[in-house]
Design an enzyme around this catalytic site. Structure first.
Site, mmCIF file in Angstrom:
data_model
loop_
_atom_site.group_PDB
_atom_site.id
_atom_site.type_symbol
_atom_site.label_atom_id
_atom_site.label_comp_id
_atom_site.label_asym_id
_atom_site.label_seq_id
_atom_site.Cartn_x
_atom_site.Cartn_y
_atom_site.Cartn_z
ATOM 1 N N HIS A 67 12.087 -0.463 -12.730
ATOM 2 C CA HIS A 67 11.932 -2.123 -12.772
ATOM 3 C C HIS A 67 11.756 -2.757 -11.397
ATOM 4 C CE1 HIS A 67 13.600 -6.162 -14.801
ATOM 5 N NE2 HIS A 67 12.510 -6.377 -14.156
ATOM 6 N N HIS B 28 0.934 -1.238 0.040
ATOM 7 C CA HIS B 28 0.066 0.354 -0.026
ATOM 8 C C HIS B 28 0.865 1.242 -0.185
ATOM 9 C CE1 HIS B 28 1.019 0.840 4.233
ATOM 10 N NE2 HIS B 28 1.065 -0.506 4.324
HETATM 11 C C1 LIG Z 1 13.313 -11.675 -16.025
HETATM 12 C C2 LIG Z 1 14.789 -11.050 -15.499
HETATM 13 O O1 LIG Z 1 15.467 -11.475 -16.076
HETATM 14 S S1 LIG Z 1 14.803 -9.447 -14.714
HETATM 15 C C3 LIG Z 1 16.443 -9.271 -14.345
HETATM 16 C C4 LIG Z 1 16.692 -9.406 -12.844
HETATM 17 N N1 LIG Z 1 18.166 -9.326 -12.737
HETATM 18 C C5 LIG Z 1 18.572 -8.615 -11.659
HETATM 19 O O2 LIG Z 1 17.913 -8.367 -10.567
HETATM 20 C C6 LIG Z 1 20.030 -8.734 -11.475
HETATM 21 C C7 LIG Z 1 20.471 -7.643 -10.172
HETATM 22 N N2 LIG Z 1 21.947 -7.462 -10.404
HETATM 23 C C8 LIG Z 1 22.964 -7.736 -9.448
HETATM 24 O O3 LIG Z 1 22.471 -8.170 -8.250
HETATM 25 C C9 LIG Z 1 24.304 -7.490 -9.860
HETATM 26 O O4 LIG Z 1 24.852 -8.430 -9.233
HETATM 27 C C10 LIG Z 1 24.752 -5.993 -9.395
HETATM 28 C C11 LIG Z 1 24.026 -5.049 -10.384
HETATM 29 C C12 LIG Z 1 24.176 -5.628 -7.789
HETATM 30 C C13 LIG Z 1 26.081 -5.902 -9.220
HETATM 31 O O5 LIG Z 1 26.875 -6.071 -10.605
HETATM 32 P P1 LIG Z 1 28.153 -5.451 -11.065
HETATM 33 O O6 LIG Z 1 28.088 -4.154 -10.876
HETATM 34 O O7 LIG Z 1 28.515 -6.218 -12.178
HETATM 35 O O8 LIG Z 1 29.029 -6.211 -9.861
HETATM 36 P P2 LIG Z 1 30.017 -7.236 -9.577
HETATM 37 O O9 LIG Z 1 29.293 -8.370 -10.105
HETATM 38 O O10 LIG Z 1 31.371 -6.682 -9.992
HETATM 39 O O11 LIG Z 1 30.116 -7.159 -7.867
HETATM 40 C C14 LIG Z 1 30.712 -6.514 -7.037
HETATM 41 C C15 LIG Z 1 30.895 -7.114 -5.709
HETATM 42 O O12 LIG Z 1 29.446 -7.139 -5.227
HETATM 43 C C16 LIG Z 1 28.997 -8.424 -4.956
HETATM 44 N N3 LIG Z 1 27.676 -8.454 -5.354
HETATM 45 C C17 LIG Z 1 27.242 -8.387 -6.443
HETATM 46 N N4 LIG Z 1 25.740 -8.714 -6.370
HETATM 47 C C18 LIG Z 1 25.409 -9.088 -5.171
HETATM 48 C C19 LIG Z 1 24.254 -9.253 -4.334
HETATM 49 N N5 LIG Z 1 23.231 -9.179 -5.256
HETATM 50 N N6 LIG Z 1 24.386 -9.460 -3.198
HETATM 51 C C20 LIG Z 1 25.282 -9.443 -2.514
HETATM 52 N N7 LIG Z 1 26.652 -9.298 -3.204
HETATM 53 C C21 LIG Z 1 26.492 -8.916 -4.579
HETATM 54 C C22 LIG Z 1 29.838 -9.223 -5.686
HETATM 55 O O13 LIG Z 1 30.212 -10.704 -5.179
HETATM 56 C C23 LIG Z 1 31.424 -8.481 -5.709
HETATM 57 O O14 LIG Z 1 31.912 -8.705 -4.564
HETATM 58 P P3 LIG Z 1 33.405 -8.803 -4.191
HETATM 59 O O15 LIG Z 1 33.928 -7.369 -4.897
HETATM 60 O O16 LIG Z 1 33.762 -8.829 -3.056
HETATM 61 O O17 LIG Z 1 33.860 -9.828 -5.104
#
Ligand SMILES: CC(=O)SCCNC(=O)CCNC(=O)[C@H](O)C(C)(C)COP(=O)(O)OP(=O)(O)OC[C@H]1O[C@@H](n2cnc3c(N)ncnc32)[C@H](O)[C@@H]1OP(=O)(O)O
Length: 207
Positions: A142, A133
């Site tokens: 998104h 809500h």
């Molecule tokens: C239908 C569909 O497909 S809809 C799409 C849905 N997709 C999503 O929601 C994707 C969301 N994206 C993520 O979670 C990605 O991991 C992001 C955007 C947060 C980060 O991506 P990037 O900028 O490429 O970061 P990268 O992979 O280099 O990670 C950086 C650090 O953060 C950490 N990290 C990345 N994502 C996460 C997460 N979700 N949770 C915890 N830690 C994370 C990595 O382990 C890394 O740590 P380290 O430096 O200690 O090794």
């Protein structure tokens, strides 16, 4: 009577939503594909839209590009053409009273949007997510599959709220931010940042 702008993975899901609500689909516009896509014709490139509009009676358009910034760029590029943007709302979505849904917005299967939530224009409320809500979801944002927003959460414009992430009540997420997959947001998050973890904390700044 829909034409989908963009022919990719996200477009296929939007296509199915429209089919499940018995809408007629004319086809897709895409700059990189020709022929057929998902059994429908690619009618032309996006910059041919003004010509294509003339060929159909009252077409509605949805920009079916998953990337928030690309989606905004395409919409802005079409602003002068007075395009009629439609919505795609899956019949299984549960939408409460006094909810507003903007133009070009997509609401996928098994979502719940509760009373008085405000969902902006060209937003994606992805499969199985819940928006409680009084939430506000800004334009071009998104909410990814399985994400949960508690009551009174405000996502600004161009926020990507990651798959299976959640936010407690009253949280504000600044514009052009990304919340990583599975994150647990218990404090407000600033604009132009990538935040991850439990509790979610900014790890990167975006331009
Ligand atoms: C239908 C569909 O497909 S809809 C799409 C849905 N997709 C999503 O929601 C994707 C969301 N994206 C993520 O979670 C990605 O991991 C992001 C955007 C947060 C980060 O991506 P990037 O900028 O490429 O970061 P990268 O992979 O280099 O990670 C950086 C650090 O953060 C950490 N990290 C990345 N994502 C996460 C997460 N979700 N949770 C915890 N830690 C994370 C990595 O382990 C890394 O740590 P380290 O430096 O200690 O090794």
């Amino acid at each position: 009577m829909y034409i989908l702008i963009g022919a990719g993975g996200h477009s296929k899901v939007v296509l199915d939503i429209l089919l499940s609500s018995h809408q007629k689909i004319f086809g897709f516009l895409d700059d990189n594909r020709m022929g057929n896509f998902a059994s429908y014709p690619v009618l032309g490139r996006i910059d041919e839209i003004d010509k294509i509009i003339q060929e159909f009676v009252n077409p509605k358009f949805i920009v079916t590009i998953g990337d928030n910034h690309a989606r905004k760029r395409i919409v802005k590029g079409l602003e002068s053409l007075n395009i009629n943007f439609g919505q795609a709302i899956h019949p299984s979505a549960i939408i409460g009273s006094n909810v507003s849904l903007g133009s070009g917005t997509v609401v996928m299967a098994n979502t719940v949007i509760n009373h008085s939530a405000e969902i902006g224009n060209h937003v994606i409320i992805n499969t199985g997510s819940t928006i409680d809500h009084d939430c506000v979801v800004g334009n071009y944002s998104h909410v990814s599959p399985g994400a949960n927003l508690a009551g009174n959460v405000a996502l600004s414009e161009l926020v990507h709220f990651g798959i299976a992430a959640c936010a407690i009540q009253g949280i504000k997420v600044g514009r052009n931010s990304i919340v990583g997959a599975g994150s647990v947001v218990i404090r407000n998050l600033p604009a132009k940042t990538v935040s991850v973890g439990n509790p979610a904390r900014p790890i990167k700044t975006l331009n």
